[in-house]
Motif scaffolding. Structure first.
Motif, PDB file in Angstrom:
ATOM      1  N   CYS A 130      -1.852 -13.064   7.107  1.00 49.01           N
ATOM      2  CA  CYS A 130      -0.914 -12.971   8.230  1.00 49.01           C
ATOM      3  C   CYS A 130      -1.449 -12.100   9.353  1.00 49.01           C
ATOM      4  CB  CYS A 130       0.429 -12.407   7.756  1.00 49.01           C
ATOM      5  SG  CYS A 130       1.376 -13.519   6.716  1.00 49.01           S
ATOM      6  N   THR A 131      -2.305 -11.130   9.016  1.00 46.05           N
ATOM      7  CA  THR A 131      -2.837 -10.221  10.033  1.00 46.05           C
ATOM      8  C   THR A 131      -4.239 -10.637  10.477  1.00 46.05           C
ATOM      9  OG1 THR A 131      -3.566  -8.728   8.247  1.00 46.05           O
ATOM     10  CG2 THR A 131      -1.454  -8.248   9.295  1.00 46.05           C
ATOM     11  N   SER A 132      -4.545 -11.910  10.312  1.00 45.96           N
ATOM     12  CA  SER A 132      -5.826 -12.418  10.804  1.00 45.96           C
ATOM     13  C   SER A 132      -5.929 -12.188  12.307  1.00 45.96           C
ATOM     14  CB  SER A 132      -5.967 -13.911  10.511  1.00 45.96           C
ATOM     15  OG  SER A 132      -5.993 -14.153   9.134  1.00 45.96           O
ATOM     16  N   HIS A 133      -7.138 -11.870  12.770  1.00 48.32           N
ATOM     17  CA  HIS A 133      -7.341 -11.604  14.196  1.00 48.32           C
ATOM     18  C   HIS A 133      -7.042 -12.842  15.028  1.00 48.32           C
ATOM     19  CE1 HIS A 133      -8.992  -9.235  17.520  1.00 48.32           C
ATOM     20  NE2 HIS A 133      -9.558 -10.355  17.944  1.00 48.32           N
ATOM     21  N   LEU A 134      -7.402 -14.003  14.502  1.00 49.51           N
ATOM     22  CA  LEU A 134      -7.145 -15.251  15.227  1.00 49.51           C
ATOM     23  C   LEU A 134      -5.771 -15.791  14.860  1.00 49.51           C
ATOM     24  CD1 LEU A 134     -10.560 -17.102  14.857  1.00 49.51           C
ATOM     25  CD2 LEU A 134      -9.692 -15.888  16.850  1.00 49.51           C
ATOM     26  N   GLN A 170     -15.348  -1.966   1.105  1.00 49.64           N
ATOM     27  CA  GLN A 170     -16.209  -0.852   0.738  1.00 49.64           C
ATOM     28  C   GLN A 170     -15.908  -0.279  -0.642  1.00 49.64           C
ATOM     29  OE1 GLN A 170     -15.753   1.967   3.926  1.00 49.64           O
ATOM     30  NE2 GLN A 170     -16.861   0.716   5.411  1.00 49.64           N
ATOM     31  N   LYS A 171     -14.626  -0.274  -1.029  1.00 49.24           N
ATOM     32  CA  LYS A 171     -14.262   0.426  -2.263  1.00 49.24           C
ATOM     33  C   LYS A 171     -13.533  -0.442  -3.289  1.00 49.24           C
ATOM     34  CE  LYS A 171     -13.714   4.810   0.257  1.00 49.24           C
ATOM     35  NZ  LYS A 171     -12.784   5.922   0.579  1.00 49.24           N
ATOM     36  N   GLY A 172     -13.095  -1.621  -2.884  1.00 48.59           N
ATOM     37  CA  GLY A 172     -12.384  -2.483  -3.817  1.00 48.59           C
ATOM     38  C   GLY A 172     -10.886  -2.454  -3.591  1.00 48.59           C
ATOM     39  N   VAL A 173     -10.214  -3.448  -4.138  1.00 47.66           N
ATOM     40  CA  VAL A 173      -8.799  -3.647  -3.863  1.00 47.66           C
ATOM     41  C   VAL A 173      -7.931  -2.551  -4.460  1.00 47.66           C
ATOM     42  CG1 VAL A 173      -8.384  -5.083  -5.905  1.00 47.66           C
ATOM     43  CG2 VAL A 173      -6.974  -5.407  -3.872  1.00 47.66           C
ATOM     44  N   ASP A 174      -8.347  -1.956  -5.582  1.00 50.00           N
ATOM     45  CA  ASP A 174      -7.509  -0.943  -6.224  1.00 50.00           C
ATOM     46  C   ASP A 174      -7.303   0.287  -5.352  1.00 50.00           C
ATOM     47  OD1 ASP A 174      -8.884  -1.698  -9.478  1.00 50.00           O
ATOM     48  OD2 ASP A 174      -7.067  -2.432  -8.524  1.00 50.00           O
ATOM     49  N   GLN A 175      -8.182   0.495  -4.387  1.00 50.85           N
ATOM     50  CA  GLN A 175      -8.083   1.667  -3.531  1.00 50.85           C
ATOM     51  C   GLN A 175      -7.019   1.531  -2.447  1.00 50.85           C
ATOM     52  OE1 GLN A 175      -9.775   4.489  -4.264  1.00 50.85           O
ATOM     53  NE2 GLN A 175     -10.392   3.291  -6.052  1.00 50.85           N
ATOM     54  N   VAL A 176      -6.464   0.333  -2.271  1.00 49.08           N
ATOM     55  CA  VAL A 176      -5.425   0.161  -1.255  1.00 49.08           C
ATOM     56  C   VAL A 176      -4.043  -0.012  -1.865  1.00 49.08           C
ATOM     57  CG1 VAL A 176      -7.082  -0.877   0.338  1.00 49.08           C
ATOM     58  CG2 VAL A 176      -5.640  -2.362  -1.062  1.00 49.08           C
ATOM     59  N   ASP A 213      -5.896   0.726  12.516  1.00 51.10           N
ATOM     60  CA  ASP A 213      -4.511   0.620  12.090  1.00 51.10           C
ATOM     61  C   ASP A 213      -4.506   0.172  10.636  1.00 51.10           C
ATOM     62  OD1 ASP A 213      -4.068  -2.479  13.989  1.00 51.10           O
ATOM     63  OD2 ASP A 213      -5.186  -2.053  12.162  1.00 51.10           O
ATOM     64  N   LEU A 214      -3.317  -0.046  10.068  1.00 53.01           N
ATOM     65  CA  LEU A 214      -3.225  -0.365   8.643  1.00 53.01           C
ATOM     66  C   LEU A 214      -3.966  -1.647   8.286  1.00 53.01           C
ATOM     67  CD1 LEU A 214      -2.071   0.170   5.833  1.00 53.01           C
ATOM     68  CD2 LEU A 214       0.038  -0.966   6.534  1.00 53.01           C
ATOM     69  N   ALA A 215      -3.842  -2.681   9.133  1.00 56.13           N
ATOM     70  CA  ALA A 215      -4.486  -3.963   8.829  1.00 56.13           C
ATOM     71  C   ALA A 215      -6.004  -3.808   8.740  1.00 56.13           C
ATOM     72  CB  ALA A 215      -4.118  -5.004   9.885  1.00 56.13           C
ATOM     73  N   LYS A 216      -6.600  -3.085   9.700  1.00 54.51           N
ATOM     74  CA  LYS A 216      -8.048  -2.887   9.677  1.00 54.51           C
ATOM     75  C   LYS A 216      -8.459  -1.979   8.519  1.00 54.51           C
ATOM     76  CE  LYS A 216      -8.616  -3.520  14.681  1.00 54.51           C
ATOM     77  NZ  LYS A 216      -8.963  -2.856  15.966  1.00 54.51           N
ATOM     78  N   TRP A 217      -7.646  -0.955   8.239  1.00 56.13           N
ATOM     79  CA  TRP A 217      -7.972  -0.039   7.139  1.00 56.13           C
ATOM     80  C   TRP A 217      -7.993  -0.779   5.805  1.00 56.13           C
ATOM     81  CZ3 TRP A 217      -5.023   1.417   2.871  1.00 56.13           C
ATOM     82  CH2 TRP A 217      -5.538   2.460   2.101  1.00 56.13           C
ATOM     83  N   VAL A 218      -7.035  -1.670   5.594  1.00 55.26           N
ATOM     84  CA  VAL A 218      -6.986  -2.429   4.340  1.00 55.26           C
ATOM     85  C   VAL A 218      -8.244  -3.260   4.174  1.00 55.26           C
ATOM     86  CG1 VAL A 218      -5.835  -4.345   3.171  1.00 55.26           C
ATOM     87  CG2 VAL A 218      -4.478  -2.464   4.104  1.00 55.26           C
ATOM     88  N   THR A 270       0.807  -1.227   0.000  1.00 59.23           N
ATOM     89  CA  THR A 270       0.000   0.000   0.000  1.00 59.23           C
ATOM     90  C   THR A 270       0.836   1.270   0.000  1.00 59.23           C
ATOM     91  OG1 THR A 270      -0.120   0.141   2.436  1.00 59.23           O
ATOM     92  CG2 THR A 270      -1.776  -1.214   1.313  1.00 59.23           C
ATOM     93  N   GLY A 271       2.098   1.182   0.453  1.00 57.10           N
ATOM     94  CA  GLY A 271       2.913   2.374   0.606  1.00 57.10           C
ATOM     95  C   GLY A 271       2.521   3.219   1.800  1.00 57.10           C
ATOM     96  N   ARG A 272       1.654   2.696   2.671  1.00 56.87           N
ATOM     97  CA  ARG A 272       1.130   3.454   3.820  1.00 56.87           C
ATOM     98  C   ARG A 272       1.891   3.103   5.088  1.00 56.87           C
ATOM     99  NH1 ARG A 272      -3.747   6.747   2.931  1.00 56.87           N
ATOM    100  NH2 ARG A 272      -4.564   6.131   0.914  1.00 56.87           N
ATOM    101  N   LEU A 273       1.826   4.032   6.047  1.00 53.67           N
ATOM    102  CA  LEU A 273       2.390   3.792   7.370  1.00 53.67           C
ATOM    103  C   LEU A 273       1.504   2.836   8.155  1.00 53.67           C
ATOM    104  CD1 LEU A 273       3.324   7.493   8.159  1.00 53.67           C
ATOM    105  CD2 LEU A 273       4.974   5.624   8.013  1.00 53.67           C
ATOM    106  N   PRO A 274       2.053   2.129   9.142  1.00 57.72           N
ATOM    107  CA  PRO A 274       1.229   1.197   9.927  1.00 57.72           C
ATOM    108  C   PRO A 274       0.146   1.896  10.742  1.00 57.72           C
ATOM    109  CG  PRO A 274       3.432   1.366  10.836  1.00 57.72           C
ATOM    110  CD  PRO A 274       3.473   2.070   9.525  1.00 57.72           C
TER     111      PRO A 274
END
Length: 1002
Positions: A950-954, A921-927, A910-915, A897-901
Motif C-alpha cells: 500500500c505504501t509503494s512509491h508508485l 538490512q536486519k530482517g523482518v523480525d526487527q520491525v 518516515d515509517l514506510a521507508k524505515w520498515v 510495528t507499534g511505531r509512530l509514523p
C-alpha cells in the motif's frame, strides 16, 4: 566532437581508446543517477563495451545489440543516445526510476525489436512515433504514469506481438483501431481508468492473439461474439468491469482456451452450451455475476483445475457427471443456491484437493470418495442441509488441513481416526447433531489449532489426551453434554487463547496451574457443575478480558488478585461464593455479575441480604448511612443549581470569559431518527465534559437522559474578526472551517456503513456549529496504540481494526457514487467502539471525486498529516483514491510495528521507508512489535506485506481498497485459496473469497 571536448576538459585522464559505441554508452552512464554503482565497472579505459555487464554484442562484428539495465535503481530521463547504436535490437530499463516524458525521437531506434520500460516513472502521453520503428515486436510500458488516450497511430504497428500498458493513467475508450494490429499475440490493457466503453468487436480480427487481458478497464455492454474467432487464445480475462448480457456461445468454440476469467461483472443468463469443446480449459471463474441456470453437463467432463461460480444466483442440481472429471482438483461453488445431493463419486476419479460447497442448499450425505486419491486438503461445506455421518474413509485422508462442516444436519459419532488427522489445523463442526465422545486419538492431531464443536450432542468426558495438542489456540465445545472434570492436562495448552465450554455437565474443581495459560483471552465455563474455590492463579492471566464462571457451584471467596485483570466481561452470578467482593468490582455497574451468591457482601444494593448475625444492627447502620447520603445529595444539588445560574450570568456578561448560547437561534438538521433534542445537547456543553480538542474546536462527551452517550464536536468561527462597525467579517480560516463543516456534513450525512462513524445530526447558529456523532468509548486508535494501554491491542484485535478500517475506506472508494477520497486517513481518525470495532472518522477535508477513479484531481493545498501523505500528493497536489491507500498502508505499518509514523529514531525517514530499510538490512523480525504474540507471526507478516504494498512509491503499484479487503478476508479466514498464476509479470488478484469465513460463526 563536442563530447570529446567535454571529456577532455572535465576528465583529463580520459582514454580515447574506447570506441564510438562505448562513448555513447559512457554518455548514458554520465546522464543517469546510479546510487548503487551498478554501472561503476563501465570504464573509459576499455577498448569497447562488449565486456561491460548488462551489455551484449554481436560476436562477429563486436557491435552492441542489447542493453539490459533492469532492476538497477537508475534515475533520470530516457537516454536517447542509445538510438545512436545502429545495431541495437533490445533495450530494457525494467523497474528503475526513469522519469520525465518519453521523447518523440525514440523512433530513431530503427533496429529495435524489444523495448521494456515497465515499472518506471514516465509521464505524459504515449509517443505517437513508436509505430515508426519498423521491426518492433515487444513493447511493455506497464506500471508508469502515462496519461491521455492511446494514439491512433498505434493501429499501424507492422510487427508488434506484445503490447502491455497495464497500470497507467490512460483515459479515452479502449480503441477499436488496435484490432488492425494483426500480428498481436498478447494485448494487456488492464487497470487503466478508461472512459466507459464497449469491447471493440474489431478485436475479433486478432486471429494470432493468445492472451487478452482487459481487467478493470471500465468496460460496459456485452461481450462481442467476434471474440469466438480467436482460435489461438489461451487466456481471456475480462474481470472487474460492468459487462452485461450473456456469455456468447461463440466462446465455447475456443478449444485452446486455458483460463477464462469473467468475475465481478453483471453478466446474466446461463453458461453457454457446447463448453465441452473447450478441451484445454483448466480454470473458469465467472464469480460475482448474475448467471442463472445449471452447469452444462459437457462442462463437467472438462479437465478443470478450478471452477468458481461464486455469487451468481445459480440454481439447480450439481450434475453427477462432474465427479468423472479426470483432472478436477479444485471445486469452489460456495455462495450459490445449489440443491440436491452431492454426486456420490465426487473425488473418485480425480485428485480432488480443494472442495468448497458452502452456503448452498445441498442435501444428502458426504460422498465417501472425496479423498479417494489421497490429496484432499480442504473440505468446506458450511451452511447447507447435509445429513448422515462423516464417512469413515476420511479417517485415512492424512492430507486434510481444513474441515468446516458447521450448520448442517450431520449426525452420528465421529470416527476415531478423524480426531487424529495429523495435518488438520481447523475442525469446525458447529451446529449439527453429532454425538459420542472425543476420541483419545486426538493426541495425534499435532497441528490442530482450532477445535470448534459447539451446539451438538457430544457426551462423555473430555479425554486427558486433549492436553497433548500443544498447538491448540481455540477449544470451543459449548452447548453439548460433556461430563466429568476438566482433565488436568488442559493446563499444558500454553497456546490456548479461547476456552469456551459453557452449557455442559462438567463437574469437579478447576484444575491447578491455570496460570500457564499466558495467552488466554476468553474463559467461559458458565452453566456447568464446577465446585470448589476459584483459583487465585486466574488473576495472573494478564491478557484475559472475558471471564464467565456463572451458573456453577463454586464456593469460597473471590480472589483479590482478579483486580489485576482488565476485563470487558465478568460474571460470577449464581454460585455459592461468600465474603467481600474485591473493591475494584464492588460497584453498581457489576451488580449483575454477583447476583445469586447469598454469601457475597459489598457496596452493591441487594447483596449480603442473606446474612443474619447482627442483622438488626446492620439495618440501623444502613438507615443512618442512607439518611446521610440523602442529605448530602440535597445539599449538593442546591449548590449545583446555585453555581450554574451564577456561572451562566458570568458567561453572559459583557466581560465574561465565555460565549453565550442562545438556544432559540439554533437550527437542527438530523440524519437519523433521534431520541433527543438539541437542547439536551446544548445543556451539556461545559468544560467538565470535554474529552478532546483540536485545531477546529473541542469534542464533548454528552450522556443523554436515556443513558446513551454521544460525542459532540463544537466548531467556533476561529478566524472571525470585527470590522469597523463591529460587524463580523469572515477571514480565511472561517472559510476553511465552513468548508470542513460542509464536507463533514455532506459526506457523513449520506453515508450508512458499519465502519464509518455515524453522524446523528448537526446544529448550526451564526457563529457556532455542532456535529453530533455516535460516541466511541475506546477513543482513537492512535491514542490507544501509542500509550500505556497498548497492551489491550493483541494481534486479533489489531487485525480486526485493520479489516474494519479497510472495509470503511473501500466503501468510500467503490460504493459511494461519486466516490469519496478521505484525504486524512490516520490512526487518530480511526475510532474504536466498546468492542474495539473500528470506525473511520473526521471527514473535514474529504473530497468527492467527480472524475473517474484512478484519474487524479488537483487540490489547492495539501491536506493530511505528516508521515501519512503519499509522495505524489505532496509534490503534485493531485489526489485520488491511491492517496488514501498510501495513508492506510501507514496505519497498517503502525499496527504491525507499534511505531509512530514519524520518529526521531528514523532520522530523515518516515515509517514506510524505515520498515523497508530495516527489513532489507536486519530482517523482518526487527520491525515487528515485540508485544505481539509470536504464534501469529505468519499472519502478521502477511499483513505487513499488504502495508508495504500500500505504501509503494508508485501509485499504480498500490492495490485498490476492494482488493485489500479481499486479501485481509483471506488472511483472517485462514484461507488457502489458490491464486491464478500469471506469466509475463501480470499481478495476481486476490479475488477468491472463502464463504466458510463469512458470518459470526465463521
Amino acid at each position: 566532437m563536442l563530447l570529446f571536448v567535454f571529456l577532455l576538459l572535465f576528465f583529463p585522464s580520459f582514454s580515447f581508446s574506447l570506441n564510438q559505441e562505448g562513448l555513447y554508452l559512457y554518455q548514458l552512464k554520465l546522464s543517469l543517477s546510479d546510487p548503487d554503482s551498478n554501472l561503476a565497472s563501465w570504464s573509459d579505459r576499455d577498448d569497447n563495451p562488449c565486456s561491460w555487464p548488462r551489455v551484449n554484442c554481436d560476436p562477429t562484428t563486436r557491435s552492441v545489440t542489447s542493453v539490459d539495465l533492469s532492476d538497477s535503481n537508475l534515475a533520470g530521463p530516457f537516454p536517447s543516445v542509445l538510438c545512436r547504436l545502429r545495431n541495437l535490437t533490445s533495450i530494457s530499463f525494467y523497474n528503475n526510476s526513469i522519469n520525465d516524458t518519453l521523447p518523440l525521437d525514440i523512433s530513431s531506434c530503427q533496429s529495435l525489436t524489444h523495448l521494456d520500460l515497465a515499472q518506471n516513472l514516465l509521464t505524459g502521453t504515449l509517443p505517437a512515433t513508436l509505430p515508426e520503428i519498423p521491426n518492433l515486436q515487444y513493447l511493455d510500458l506497464t506500471g508508469n504514469n502515462f496519461s491521455g488516450s492511446i494514439p491512433p497511430s498505434y493501429g499501424r504497428f507492422q510487427k508488434l506481438e506484445v503490447f502491455s500498458v497495464v497500470y497507467n493513467l490512460l483515459d479515452g475508450i479502449v480503441p477499436p483501431f488496435l484490432g488492425n494490429v494483426s500480428t498481436l499475440k498478447m494485448l494487456n490493457l488492464s487497470y487503466n481508468p478508461f472512459s466507459p466503453g464497449r469491447i471493440p468487436p474489431e478485436f475479433g480480427n486478432l486471429t494470432d492473439l493468445e492472451i487478452l487481458w482487459m481487467t478493470e478497464c471500465n468496460l460496459v455492454g456485452e461481450i462481442p461474439s467476434s471474440l469466438g474467432r480467436l482460435k489461438k487464445l489461451t487466456d481471456l480475462d475480462l474481470a472487474i468491469n460492468d459487462l452485461v448480457g450473456g456469455i456468447p456461445s461463440s466462446l465455447a468454440g475456443l478449444s485452446s482456451l486455458v483460463q477464462l476469467e469473467l468475475y465481478n461483472n453483471s453478466l446474466t443468463g446461463e453458461l453457454p452450451a457446447g463448453m465441452g469443446n473447450m478441451t484445454a480449459l483448466r480454470l473458469l471463474d465467472a464469480s460475482m455475476n448474475r448467471l442463472t441456470g445449471s452447469i452444462p453437463e459437457d462442462l463437467c467432463r472438462l479437465p478443470l483445475e478450478s471452477l468458481n461460480l461464486y455469487e451468481n444466483g445459480f440454481e439447480g442440481n450439481l450434475p453427477a457427471s462432474i465427479s468423472f472429471s479426470p483432472n478436477l482438483y479444485e471445486l469452489r461453488l460456495f455462495g450459490n443456491k445449489l440443491t440436491g445431493d452431492l454426486p456420490q463419486n465426487l473425488g473418485k476419479n480425480s485428485p480432488l484437493r480443494w472442495l468448497d460447497l458452502s452456503n448452498n442448499q445441498f442435501t444428502g450425505s458426504l460422498p465417501a470418495t472425496l479423498c479417494e486419491k489421497g490429496e484432499l486438503e480442504e473440505l468446506l461445506a458450511i451452511y447447507n442441509s447435509l445429513s448422515g455421518q462423516i464417512p469413515a474413509s476420511l479417517t485415512q485422508c492424512r492430507s486434510l488441513t481444513r474441515i468446516r462442516l458447521g450448520n448442517n444436519k450431520l449426525s452420528g459419532e465421529i470416527p476415531a481416526g478423524f480426531w487424529g488427522l495429523p495435518r488438520v489445523y481447523l475442525v469446525d463442526l458447529v451446529s449439527n447433531s453429532f454425538s459420542g465422545q472425543i476420541a483419545k486419538t486426538i493426541a495425534s492431531a499435532t497441528n490442530l489449532s482450532m477445535l470448534i464443536l459447539d451446539k451438538n450432542g457430544f457426551n462423555g468426558s473430555i479425554p486427558e489426551e486433549i492436553g497433548w495438542v500443544g498447538s491448540l489456540v481455540e477449544f470451543s465445545a459449548s452447548e453439548n453434554r460433556f461430563t466429568g472434570p476438566l482433565p488436568g492436562s488442559v493446563v499444558n495448552l500454553k497456546q490456548l487463547g479461547t476456552l469456551d465450554l459453557h452449557d455442559n455437565l462438567l463437574s469437579g474443581e478447576l484444575p491447578a496451574g491455570i496460570d500457564s495459560w499466558k495467552k488466554l483471552n476468553e474463559l467461559n465455563l458458565a452453566r456447568n457443575q464446577f465446585s470448589g474455590d476459584i483459583p487465585d492463579s486466574i488473576g495472573k492471566l494478564s491478557v484475559l478480558n472475558y471471564l464467565d464462571l456463572s451458573g456453577n457451584q463454586l464456593s469460597g471467596e473471590i480472589p483479590s488478585d482478579l483486580q489485576n485483570l482488565k476485563l470487558n466481561q465478568l460474571n460470577f452470578s449464581n454460585n455459592k461464593l461468600s465474603g467481600e467482593i474485591p473493591p475494584l468490582y464492588a460497584k453498581e455497574s457489576y451488580r449483575n455479575s454477583f447476583l445469586g451468591n447469598p454469601g457475597l457482601c459489598g457496596d452493591i444494593a441487594g447483596l449480603c441480604q442473606g446474612k443474619h448475625g447482627g442483622g438488626r444492627k446492620t439495618q440501623d447502620y444502613a438507615w443512618l448511612l442512607r439518611s446521610m447520603f440523602i442529605l448530602a445529595v440535597v445539599v449538593f444539588l442546591v449548590g449545583v443549581v446555585w453555581f450554574y445560574f451564577k456561572y451562566k450570568n458570568i458567561k453572559s456578561s459583557p466581560g465574561g470569559g465565555g460565549r453565550s448560547i442562545d438556544k432559540s437561534k439554533w437550527t437542527l438538521m438530523s440524519f437519523h431518527k433521534l431520541g433527543f433534542s438539541e437542547y439536551e445537547i446544548l445543556d451539556a456543553l461545559d468544560d467538565d465534559n470535554v474529552i478532546g480538542s483540536g485545531s477546529s474546536g473541542r469534542v464533548y462527551k454528552v450522556v443523554l437522559s436515556n443513558g446513551e452517550a454521544v460525542a459532540v464536536k463544537k466548531l467556533w468561527g476561529g478566524g472571525a474578526k470585527k470590522g469597523i462597525g463591529g460587524d463580523v467579517e469572515k477571514g480565511e480560516s472561517d472559510n476553511k472551517d465552513d468548508d470542513g463543516f460542509d464536507a463533514e456534513v455532506k459526506t457523513l450525512g449520506k453515508i450508512r456503513h458499519k465502519n464509518i462513524v455515524k453522524l446523528w445530526c448537526c446544529c448550526v447558529t451564526r457563529d457556532c456549529k455542532l456535529l453530533v456523532y455516535e460516541y466511541m468509548p475506546n477513543g482513537s486508535l492512535g491514542d490507544l496504540l501509542h500509550s500505556s494501554k497498548r497492551g489491550l491491542l493483541d494481534w486479533p484485535t489489531r487485525f480486526r481494526i485493520i479489516l474494519d478500517a479497510a472495509e470503511g475506506i473501500s466503501y468510500l472508494h467503490h460504493d459511494c457514487v461519486p466516490p469519496i477520497v478521505h484525504r486524512d486517513v490516520k490512526s487518530n481518525n480511526i475510532l474504536l467502539d466498546s468492542e474495539f470495532g473500528a470506525r473511520v472518522a473526521d471527514f473535514g477535508v474529504a473530497k468527492v471525486v467527480d472524475s473517474p477513479m484512478g484519474k487524479p484531481k488537483s487540490m489547492s493545498v495539501i491536506a493530511g498529516s505528516c508521515g501519512y501523505i503519499a509522495p505524489e500528493y505532496a509534490y503534485t497536489l493531485r489526489v485520488n483514491e491511491k492517496s488514501d491507500i498510501y495513508s492506510f498502508g501507514v496505519v497498517v505499518l503502525e499496527l504491525v510495528t507499534g511505531r509512530l509514523p514519524v520518529d526521531p529514531e528514523f532520522g530523515e525517514k518516515d515509517l514506510a521507508k524505515w520498515v523497508r530499510t530495516t527489513i532489507d538490512q536486519k530482517g523482518v523480525d526487527q520491525v515487528l512489535d515485540s508485544k505481539l504474540d509470536s504464534c501469529f507471526r505468519e499472519e502478521i507478516c502477511r499483513v505487513l506485506n499488504i502495508g508495504i504494498l500500500c505504501t509503494s512509491h508508485l501509485p499504480i503499484n498500490r492495490p485498490s481498497m476492494r482488493r485489500i479487503v479481499k486479501q485481509l478476508q483471506e488472511i483472517g479466514g485462514e484461507a488457502q485459496s489458490k491464486t491464478t498464476g500469471k506469466k509475463d509479470g501480470k499481478l495476481t488478484p486476490y479475488y477468491y473469497e472463502d464463504a466458510s469465513d463469512q458470518g459470526s460463526v465463521a
